[in-house]
Enzyme design. Structure first.
Site, mmCIF file in Angstrom:
data_model
loop_
_atom_site.group_PDB
_atom_site.id
_atom_site.type_symbol
_atom_site.label_atom_id
_atom_site.label_comp_id
_atom_site.label_asym_id
_atom_site.label_seq_id
_atom_site.Cartn_x
_atom_site.Cartn_y
_atom_site.Cartn_z
ATOM 1 N N HIS A 41 0.845 -1.204 0.000
ATOM 2 C CA HIS A 41 0.000 0.000 0.000
ATOM 3 C C HIS A 41 0.881 1.256 0.000
ATOM 4 C CE1 HIS A 41 -3.201 -2.592 2.140
ATOM 5 N NE2 HIS A 41 -3.694 -2.309 0.961
ATOM 6 N N LYS A 78 -13.582 -9.849 6.370
ATOM 7 C CA LYS A 78 -13.445 -11.165 7.009
ATOM 8 C C LYS A 78 -12.333 -11.127 8.068
ATOM 9 C CE LYS A 78 -12.394 -15.095 4.901
ATOM 10 N NZ LYS A 78 -12.111 -15.905 3.724
ATOM 11 N N ARG A 112 -1.453 -5.651 -8.188
ATOM 12 C CA ARG A 112 -0.324 -6.519 -7.881
ATOM 13 C C ARG A 112 -0.026 -7.469 -9.027
ATOM 14 N NH1 ARG A 112 -3.124 -7.641 -2.270
ATOM 15 N NH2 ARG A 112 -4.801 -7.240 -3.724
ATOM 16 N N SER A 153 -3.117 -7.847 2.777
ATOM 17 C CA SER A 153 -3.438 -7.635 4.191
ATOM 18 C C SER A 153 -4.039 -8.896 4.800
ATOM 19 C CB SER A 153 -4.433 -6.481 4.347
ATOM 20 O OG SER A 153 -3.864 -5.282 3.911
HETATM 21 P P1 ADP Z 1 -9.905 -3.612 -0.512
HETATM 22 O O1 ADP Z 1 -10.565 -4.433 0.538
HETATM 23 O O2 ADP Z 1 -10.705 -2.433 -0.975
HETATM 24 O O3 ADP Z 1 -9.295 -4.393 -1.663
HETATM 25 P P2 ADP Z 1 -7.231 -3.321 0.450
HETATM 26 O O4 ADP Z 1 -6.794 -2.570 1.657
HETATM 27 O O5 ADP Z 1 -6.988 -4.785 0.433
HETATM 28 O O6 ADP Z 1 -8.728 -2.944 0.279
HETATM 29 O O7 ADP Z 1 -6.537 -2.707 -0.842
HETATM 30 C C1 ADP Z 1 -6.689 -1.368 -1.235
HETATM 31 C C2 ADP Z 1 -6.019 -1.161 -2.580
HETATM 32 O O8 ADP Z 1 -4.634 -1.431 -2.481
HETATM 33 C C3 ADP Z 1 -6.519 -2.062 -3.701
HETATM 34 O O9 ADP Z 1 -6.439 -1.353 -4.914
HETATM 35 C C4 ADP Z 1 -5.519 -3.177 -3.724
HETATM 36 O O10 ADP Z 1 -5.450 -3.791 -5.000
HETATM 37 C C5 ADP Z 1 -4.261 -2.408 -3.420
HETATM 38 N N1 ADP Z 1 -3.231 -3.242 -2.833
HETATM 39 C C6 ADP Z 1 -3.333 -4.093 -1.799
HETATM 40 N N2 ADP Z 1 -2.147 -4.699 -1.541
HETATM 41 C C7 ADP Z 1 -1.287 -4.205 -2.464
HETATM 42 C C8 ADP Z 1 0.085 -4.451 -2.778
HETATM 43 N N3 ADP Z 1 0.798 -5.344 -2.100
HETATM 44 N N4 ADP Z 1 0.625 -3.769 -3.796
HETATM 45 C C9 ADP Z 1 -0.121 -2.890 -4.504
HETATM 46 N N5 ADP Z 1 -1.406 -2.634 -4.296
HETATM 47 C C10 ADP Z 1 -1.989 -3.275 -3.288
#
Ligand code: ADP
Length: 164
Positions: free
Chosen positions: A21, A45, A94, A131
């Site tokens: 992120h 979840k 990703r 995450s």
């Molecule tokens: P959501 O539940 O909305 O997917 P996340 O917190 O998992 O929320 O992710 C928010 C954004 O960050 C999404 O666009 C996701 O694809 C991106 N993201 C999550 N992990 C990574 C990563 N390791 N590298 C790049 N982008 C990421």
């Protein structure tokens, strides 16, 4: 001619925020004049941190980043974007597996609210960081210190040892 001011929101669950992120945020900072990290309140979840805790932890991380801020939000991302007068939504990619879901989401958001989504590709080394896996591994005692920022790791350790 006056240059256009571009405000973006980066919405997500961020439970917890990861180095992936952060990589997206650093890239976004270079593209936009203002970047608001928007922590969604929608249920996920097996959550680990409350939305308030997530906002607090991210605020520590972005305190020194010019033009970057963090807020919690409830409800539809596009409604929040409109409220903040954001021009675009920033999302991270990703791998190809992200593309299908993100494509649908971006098309839906554009269809319902006319807002564009801009994607940035993460660095290769974060291509596997999620995450949800970090939560699972950490709860089972695995070492996730390479995958998340230091302050988040410390907070995670505290949460897992005494529940705070
Ligand atoms: P959501 O539940 O909305 O997917 P996340 O917190 O998992 O929320 O992710 C928010 C954004 O960050 C999404 O666009 C996701 O694809 C991106 N993201 C999550 N992990 C990574 C990563 N390791 N590298 C790049 N982008 C990421």
């Amino acid at each position: 001619m006056k240059e256009k001011f571009v405000r973006a929101i980066f919405p997500g669950s961020f439970d917890p925020i990861t180095n992936g992120h952060l990589d997206v945020i650093n890239r976004g900072m270079k593209l936009f004049d203002e970047l608001i990290i928007a922590v969604g309140r929608s249920p996920i979840k097996n959550p680990l941190f409350t939305p308030e805790e997530r906002v607090e932890m991210i605020a520590e991380l972005v305190a020194d980043m010019p033009g970057v801020s963090v807020e919690g939000f409830e409800g539809l991302t596009v409604e929040y974007a409109a409220k903040k007068k954001a021009d675009v939504i920033l999302r991270g990619l990703r791998s190809l597996t992200d593309v299908q879901y993100e494509f649908q989401l971006a098309m839906t958001n554009r269809a319902v609210a006319g807002i564009e989504t801009i994607f940035v590709m993460t660095s290769e080394q974060y291509g596997f960081t999620t995450s949800s896996l970090i939560r699972e591994v950490a709860v089972l005692g695995g070492d996730v210190s390479n995958l998340i920022p230091k302050n988040i790791y410390n907070r995670l350790q505290r949460k897992l040892s005494d529940g705070v």
